[in-house]
Design an enzyme around this catalytic site. Sequence first.
Site, short mmCIF file in Angstrom:
data_model
loop_
_atom_site.label_atom_id
_atom_site.label_comp_id
_atom_site.label_asym_id
_atom_site.label_seq_id
_atom_site.Cartn_x
_atom_site.Cartn_y
_atom_site.Cartn_z
CE LYS A 74 39.05 40.52 34.27
NZ LYS A 74 37.83 40.18 34.84
CE LYS A 79 37.61 33.54 41.21
NZ LYS A 79 36.73 34.73 40.62
NE ARG A 92 39.91 37.10 42.19
CZ ARG A 92 40.69 36.17 41.95
NH1 ARG A 92 41.32 35.54 43.03
NH2 ARG A 92 40.73 35.60 40.71
CD GLU A 134 39.34 29.14 26.46
OE1 GLU A 134 38.38 29.40 26.32
OE2 GLU A 134 39.74 28.38 27.23
CB SER A 169 41.26 46.02 40.30
OG SER A 169 41.57 44.55 40.47
CE LYS A 183 38.26 36.64 34.94
NZ LYS A 183 37.02 37.07 35.53
C1 PBG Z 1 34.40 37.81 38.01
C2 PBG Z 1 35.62 38.74 37.69
C3 PBG Z 1 36.83 39.37 37.90
C4 PBG Z 1 36.96 40.35 37.29
C5 PBG Z 1 36.18 40.87 36.61
N1 PBG Z 1 35.05 39.64 36.77
C6 PBG Z 1 37.44 38.79 39.22
C7 PBG Z 1 38.00 37.13 39.07
O1 PBG Z 1 37.76 36.65 38.12
O2 PBG Z 1 38.10 36.75 40.10
C8 PBG Z 1 38.18 41.19 37.87
C9 PBG Z 1 38.38 42.65 37.40
C10 PBG Z 1 39.40 43.36 37.82
O3 PBG Z 1 40.36 42.93 38.66
O4 PBG Z 1 39.45 44.64 37.66
N2 PBG Z 1 34.38 36.80 37.18
#
Ligand code: PBG
Length: 327
Positions: free
Chosen positions: A249, A218, A206, A234, A275, A196
């Site tokens: 992701k 993050k 968010r 990982e 998203s 990720k």
């Molecule tokens: C939370 C999480 C996130 C997403 C999925 N789980 C946001 C983040 O890590 O800040 C993002 C999914 C998306 O943008 O569609 N840990």
Amino acid sequence: MYPLNRNRRLRSSHAIRALVRETQLSKNDFIVPLFIVEGKNIKKEIISMPDYFQLSINNAEKEVKELWDIGIKAILLFVKIEDNLKDNKGSEAINNNGLMQRAIKSIKNKVPEMLVITDVALDPYSCFGHDGIVENFEVLNDPTLEVLSKMSVSHANSGADFVAPSDMMDGRVLRIRQALEKEGFFNTGIMSYGVKYASSLYGPFRNALDSNPGFGDKKTYQMDYSNSKQALNEVNKDIEEGADIIMVKPGMPYIDILNSLYKKIDVPLAVYQVSGEYSMLKSAASKGFLDYDKVVLEQLFSFKRAGAAMIATYHAKEAVKLLNQIL
Ligand code: PBG
């Protein structure tokens, strides 16, 4: 050698193109993310994600039934937590009567066969909007693991089929697996967000969950987008620790990572078209800059071609309709 070989022969008609097609895309490939909110009869469009909605549990039940009826078999649940329930300990995350836990139970009750996957991370529950417990502006690894494992057990106890840790703490897959085994949840799977990246493409999500980090970013836990070798490292750790499925992701900008993992590992790969990717296509389409339907299918096929066994995507419902039209 030309003219003995003419590559265009295999592209010369719809029929021959269909015969030589290497990749298929179907409704069996999709995981549908759903955003659950407190309340009743709520179906509220997310401003940053046109045509996508926050749903109260009763409307989520209806939606899941509809998804099942069109042939979708997996959902990924996220919850939006009220501000007064957020703290720095994840208390609400492990509440057996919390929003997530109630959502899982109701959905499973309504559509028992739907595969329910739950997000496991503290950000929607954190007063700091971070995925772990915070101390002196630092996101702590090991104390967070304790909460994540309890949270996973609580989800499993409510009926989740898979938990999906998306927090990127080290060692969480092992701790979650051990906790699930200890409590007798041998068949609860782990879909690990093994790879990720710290991506700005999560912005619209968010907004949807009101989970923006309150300070900093993050980058101390999610991966640096300039790196690819870390991805294999990982993933290998997560597989050793007991992950059943590995998620990459975001999607499209990281398709190189997806493909390189596909060649090297044997567990099924999932990709999350996030998203920001969704919102980019929606806004371009709303201006008439591109043919939305065609671009959606092109992107989803590309994920399959690159090696994804499954795709978490906000386009799933639309894509099922499109696929029904072209088949
Ligand atoms: C939370 C999480 C996130 C997403 C999925 N789980 C946001 C983040 O890590 O800040 C993002 C999914 C998306 O943008 O569609 N840990």
